[in-house]
Scaffold this motif. Structure first.
Motif, PDB file in Angstrom:
ATOM      1  N   ARG A  91       1.026  -1.303   0.058  1.00  0.00           N
ATOM      2  CA  ARG A  91      -0.087   0.019   0.031  1.00  0.00           C
ATOM      3  C   ARG A  91       0.944   1.299   0.053  1.00  0.00           C
ATOM      4  O   ARG A  91       0.305   2.326  -0.350  1.00  0.00           O
ATOM      5  CB  ARG A  91      -1.015  -0.008   1.140  1.00  0.00           C
ATOM      6  N   GLY A  92       1.944   1.194   0.638  1.00  0.00           N
ATOM      7  CA  GLY A  92       2.935   2.336   0.468  1.00  0.00           C
ATOM      8  C   GLY A  92       2.495   3.159   1.647  1.00  0.00           C
ATOM      9  O   GLY A  92       3.066   4.396   1.791  1.00  0.00           O
ATOM     10  N   VAL A  93       1.740   2.766   2.753  1.00  0.00           N
ATOM     11  CA  VAL A  93       1.528   3.674   3.888  1.00  0.00           C
ATOM     12  C   VAL A  93       1.181   2.660   5.187  1.00  0.00           C
ATOM     13  O   VAL A  93       1.061   1.415   5.205  1.00  0.00           O
ATOM     14  CB  VAL A  93       0.065   4.493   3.814  1.00  0.00           C
ATOM     15  N   ASP A  94       1.362   3.195   6.260  1.00  0.00           N
ATOM     16  CA  ASP A  94       1.179   2.383   7.538  1.00  0.00           C
ATOM     17  C   ASP A  94      -0.208   1.701   7.528  1.00  0.00           C
ATOM     18  O   ASP A  94      -1.309   2.681   7.554  1.00  0.00           O
ATOM     19  CB  ASP A  94       1.538   3.066   8.835  1.00  0.00           C
ATOM     20  N   SER A  95      -0.527   0.536   7.999  1.00  0.00           N
ATOM     21  CA  SER A  95      -1.656  -0.057   8.145  1.00  0.00           C
ATOM     22  C   SER A  95      -2.115  -0.361   9.419  1.00  0.00           C
ATOM     23  O   SER A  95      -3.101  -1.379   9.670  1.00  0.00           O
ATOM     24  CB  SER A  95      -1.773  -1.143   7.143  1.00  0.00           C
ATOM     25  N   ALA A  96      -1.417  -0.125  10.376  1.00  0.00           N
ATOM     26  CA  ALA A  96      -1.637  -0.869  11.718  1.00  0.00           C
ATOM     27  C   ALA A  96      -3.102  -0.339  12.298  1.00  0.00           C
ATOM     28  O   ALA A  96      -3.800  -1.414  12.567  1.00  0.00           O
ATOM     29  CB  ALA A  96      -0.593  -0.194  12.643  1.00  0.00           C
ATOM     30  N   TYR A  97      -3.727   0.924  12.134  1.00  0.00           N
ATOM     31  CA  TYR A  97      -5.138   1.223  12.621  1.00  0.00           C
ATOM     32  C   TYR A  97      -6.027   0.214  11.770  1.00  0.00           C
ATOM     33  O   TYR A  97      -6.979  -0.165  12.525  1.00  0.00           O
ATOM     34  CB  TYR A  97      -5.226   2.712  12.391  1.00  0.00           C
ATOM     35  N   THR A  98      -5.645   0.108  10.422  1.00  0.00           N
ATOM     36  CA  THR A  98      -6.938  -0.357   9.846  1.00  0.00           C
ATOM     37  C   THR A  98      -6.682  -1.923  10.041  1.00  0.00           C
ATOM     38  O   THR A  98      -8.108  -2.466  10.043  1.00  0.00           O
ATOM     39  CB  THR A  98      -6.496  -0.278   8.208  1.00  0.00           C
ATOM     40  N   ILE A  99      -5.762  -2.467  10.331  1.00  0.00           N
ATOM     41  CA  ILE A  99      -5.619  -3.774  10.644  1.00  0.00           C
ATOM     42  C   ILE A  99      -6.399  -3.877  11.966  1.00  0.00           C
ATOM     43  O   ILE A  99      -7.008  -4.930  12.145  1.00  0.00           O
ATOM     44  CB  ILE A  99      -4.240  -4.496  10.712  1.00  0.00           C
ATOM     45  N   GLY A 100      -6.147  -3.067  12.927  1.00  0.00           N
ATOM     46  CA  GLY A 100      -6.907  -3.355  14.097  1.00  0.00           C
ATOM     47  C   GLY A 100      -8.359  -3.406  13.897  1.00  0.00           C
ATOM     48  O   GLY A 100      -9.320  -4.087  14.352  1.00  0.00           O
ATOM     49  N   LEU A 101      -8.708  -2.424  13.065  1.00  0.00           N
ATOM     50  CA  LEU A 101     -10.112  -2.239  12.742  1.00  0.00           C
ATOM     51  C   LEU A 101     -10.772  -3.543  11.998  1.00  0.00           C
ATOM     52  O   LEU A 101     -12.114  -4.201  12.489  1.00  0.00           O
ATOM     53  CB  LEU A 101     -10.682  -1.015  11.620  1.00  0.00           C
ATOM     54  N   LEU A 102     -10.124  -4.039  11.249  1.00  0.00           N
ATOM     55  CA  LEU A 102     -10.415  -5.462  10.681  1.00  0.00           C
ATOM     56  C   LEU A 102     -10.590  -6.694  11.514  1.00  0.00           C
ATOM     57  O   LEU A 102     -11.607  -7.428  11.572  1.00  0.00           O
ATOM     58  CB  LEU A 102      -9.624  -5.753   9.496  1.00  0.00           C
ATOM     59  N   LEU A 103      -9.628  -6.526  12.548  1.00  0.00           N
ATOM     60  CA  LEU A 103      -9.525  -7.754  13.539  1.00  0.00           C
ATOM     61  C   LEU A 103     -10.695  -7.308  14.436  1.00  0.00           C
ATOM     62  O   LEU A 103     -11.653  -8.542  14.863  1.00  0.00           O
ATOM     63  CB  LEU A 103      -8.601  -7.414  14.474  1.00  0.00           C
ATOM     64  N   ASP A 104     -11.262  -6.238  14.981  1.00  0.00           N
ATOM     65  CA  ASP A 104     -12.305  -5.856  15.478  1.00  0.00           C
ATOM     66  C   ASP A 104     -13.742  -6.263  15.100  1.00  0.00           C
ATOM     67  O   ASP A 104     -14.567  -6.925  15.583  1.00  0.00           O
ATOM     68  CB  ASP A 104     -12.421  -4.306  16.014  1.00  0.00           C
ATOM     69  N   ARG A 105     -13.729  -6.225  13.607  1.00  0.00           N
ATOM     70  CA  ARG A 105     -14.947  -6.512  12.935  1.00  0.00           C
ATOM     71  C   ARG A 105     -14.815  -8.155  12.588  1.00  0.00           C
ATOM     72  O   ARG A 105     -15.862  -8.690  12.048  1.00  0.00           O
ATOM     73  CB  ARG A 105     -14.960  -5.868  11.393  1.00  0.00           C
ATOM     74  N   LYS A 106     -13.786  -8.789  12.979  1.00  0.00           N
ATOM     75  CA  LYS A 106     -13.717 -10.270  12.748  1.00  0.00           C
ATOM     76  C   LYS A 106     -13.697 -10.573  11.392  1.00  0.00           C
ATOM     77  O   LYS A 106     -14.009 -11.728  11.025  1.00  0.00           O
ATOM     78  CB  LYS A 106     -14.724 -11.021  13.659  1.00  0.00           C
ATOM     79  N   LEU A 107     -12.942  -9.832  10.478  1.00  0.00           N
ATOM     80  CA  LEU A 107     -13.001 -10.209   9.139  1.00  0.00           C
ATOM     81  C   LEU A 107     -11.592 -10.804   8.817  1.00  0.00           C
ATOM     82  O   LEU A 107     -11.484 -11.545   7.815  1.00  0.00           O
ATOM     83  CB  LEU A 107     -13.148  -9.039   8.369  1.00  0.00           C
ATOM     84  N   ILE A 108     -10.674 -10.423   9.884  1.00  0.00           N
ATOM     85  CA  ILE A 108      -9.271 -11.168   9.667  1.00  0.00           C
ATOM     86  C   ILE A 108      -9.090 -11.854  11.221  1.00  0.00           C
ATOM     87  O   ILE A 108      -9.642 -11.034  12.085  1.00  0.00           O
ATOM     88  CB  ILE A 108      -8.097 -10.198   9.203  1.00  0.00           C
ATOM     89  N   GLU A 109      -8.080 -12.561  11.161  1.00  0.00           N
ATOM     90  CA  GLU A 109      -7.648 -13.039  12.548  1.00  0.00           C
ATOM     91  C   GLU A 109      -6.160 -13.252  12.482  1.00  0.00           C
ATOM     92  O   GLU A 109      -5.507 -13.418  11.335  1.00  0.00           O
ATOM     93  CB  GLU A 109      -8.272 -14.314  13.054  1.00  0.00           C
ATOM     94  N   GLU A 110      -5.413 -13.370  13.737  1.00  0.00           N
ATOM     95  CA  GLU A 110      -3.933 -13.782  13.881  1.00  0.00           C
ATOM     96  C   GLU A 110      -3.919 -15.134  13.644  1.00  0.00           C
ATOM     97  O   GLU A 110      -4.692 -15.860  14.159  1.00  0.00           O
ATOM     98  CB  GLU A 110      -3.379 -13.221  15.103  1.00  0.00           C
ATOM     99  N   CYS A 111      -2.919 -15.548  12.968  1.00  0.00           N
ATOM    100  CA  CYS A 111      -2.727 -17.250  12.546  1.00  0.00           C
ATOM    101  C   CYS A 111      -1.352 -17.601  12.548  1.00  0.00           C
ATOM    102  O   CYS A 111      -0.741 -18.429  12.080  1.00  0.00           O
ATOM    103  CB  CYS A 111      -3.258 -17.306  11.229  1.00  0.00           C
ATOM    104  N   GLY A 112      -0.640 -17.111  13.909  1.00  0.00           N
ATOM    105  CA  GLY A 112       0.889 -17.331  13.857  1.00  0.00           C
ATOM    106  C   GLY A 112       1.387 -16.311  13.710  1.00  0.00           C
ATOM    107  O   GLY A 112       1.357 -14.965  13.775  1.00  0.00           O
ATOM    108  N   ARG A 113       2.886 -16.560  13.764  1.00  0.00           N
ATOM    109  CA  ARG A 113       4.127 -15.686  13.607  1.00  0.00           C
ATOM    110  C   ARG A 113       4.953 -16.212  12.712  1.00  0.00           C
ATOM    111  O   ARG A 113       5.204 -17.214  12.450  1.00  0.00           O
ATOM    112  CB  ARG A 113       4.654 -15.458  15.075  1.00  0.00           C
ATOM    113  N   LEU A 114       5.937 -15.414  12.041  1.00  0.00           N
ATOM    114  CA  LEU A 114       6.305 -15.313  10.936  1.00  0.00           C
ATOM    115  C   LEU A 114       7.805 -15.907  11.417  1.00  0.00           C
ATOM    116  O   LEU A 114       8.350 -15.243  12.475  1.00  0.00           O
ATOM    117  CB  LEU A 114       6.594 -14.150   9.927  1.00  0.00           C
TER     118      LEU A 114
END
Length: 198
Positions: free
Chosen positions: A109-132
């Motif tokens: 995207r070329g921009v920081d996505s931390a806030y947006t990822i937090g929103l998607l986690l709250d909406r349960k559209l994405i989830e954490e699935c481990g660590r790289l």
């Protein structure tokens, strides 16, 4: 048999895996899937207030989207806010490149996505699935069943084909969520005149 499957789905209220139905009713998987498909087609054809939907290897009974407004009024449920353009972009990247890290999303995207990822986690559209397994061990993200349900997808295989974004192209979406091809850079027009500021 159809009535028994219908009762199981109704009683659950959550997605039920096909294997669980097979065990409960002593059915083989092809027979169970045939019964489920027939029920789903019947509900849809008769335009009932209930629908049966498939999400990968699970099935769920839910209300028909045709009556969403009536249900919201009956239970005074607020209509969920639409996803913003940045949220759609982040969700698109995760859907196509999952499991992926926030750093990879930021890179595309070329921009920081931390806030947006937090929103998607709250909406349960994405989830954490481990660590790289690299220094810092960043979180990996993937889409959820709620994502499939929200976008009326049976599985991730139903996603439209991703256009070629080029090696370094940033992802861009149209207002309706359609992925736009990257804008090709063009060389500046040649000119014999003086380009300095007047």
């Amino acid at each position: 048999m159809e009535a028994a499957v219908e009762a199981i789905l109704f009683a659950s209220g959550e997605p039920v895996q096909v294997d669980r139905i097979c065990v409960a009713l002593e059915l083989d998987r092809p027979t169970a899937e045939q019964v489920l498909q027939k029920l789903m087609d019947t509900y849809s054809f008769e335009r009932r207030g209930m629908r049966i939907i498939r999400m990968e290897d699970s099935w769920q009974m839910c209300s028909s989207p045709d009556y969403a407004d009536a249900i919201r009024r009956a239970f005074e449920i607020r209509k969920p806010a639409k996803l913003s353009q940045p949220a759609l972009e982040v969700l698109t990247i995760i859907a196509y490149y999952q499991p992926t890290t926030r750093a990879y999303v930021d890179q595309i995207r070329g921009v920081d996505s931390a806030y947006t990822i937090g929103l998607l986690l709250d909406r349960k559209l994405i989830e954490e699935c481990g660590r790289l397994q690299v220094p810092g061990r960043p979180h990996l993200y993937r889409t959820t069943r709620q994502f499939l349900r929200a976008f009326h997808l049976t599985s991730l295989d139903d996603l439209p084909e991703m256009p070629d974004l080029g090696g370094e192209g940033q992802i861009r979406l149209d207002e309706d969520g359609t992925i736009l091809a990257p804008v090709e850079e063009t060389a500046p027009p040649e000119s014999g005149g003086d380009l300095s500021e007047a």
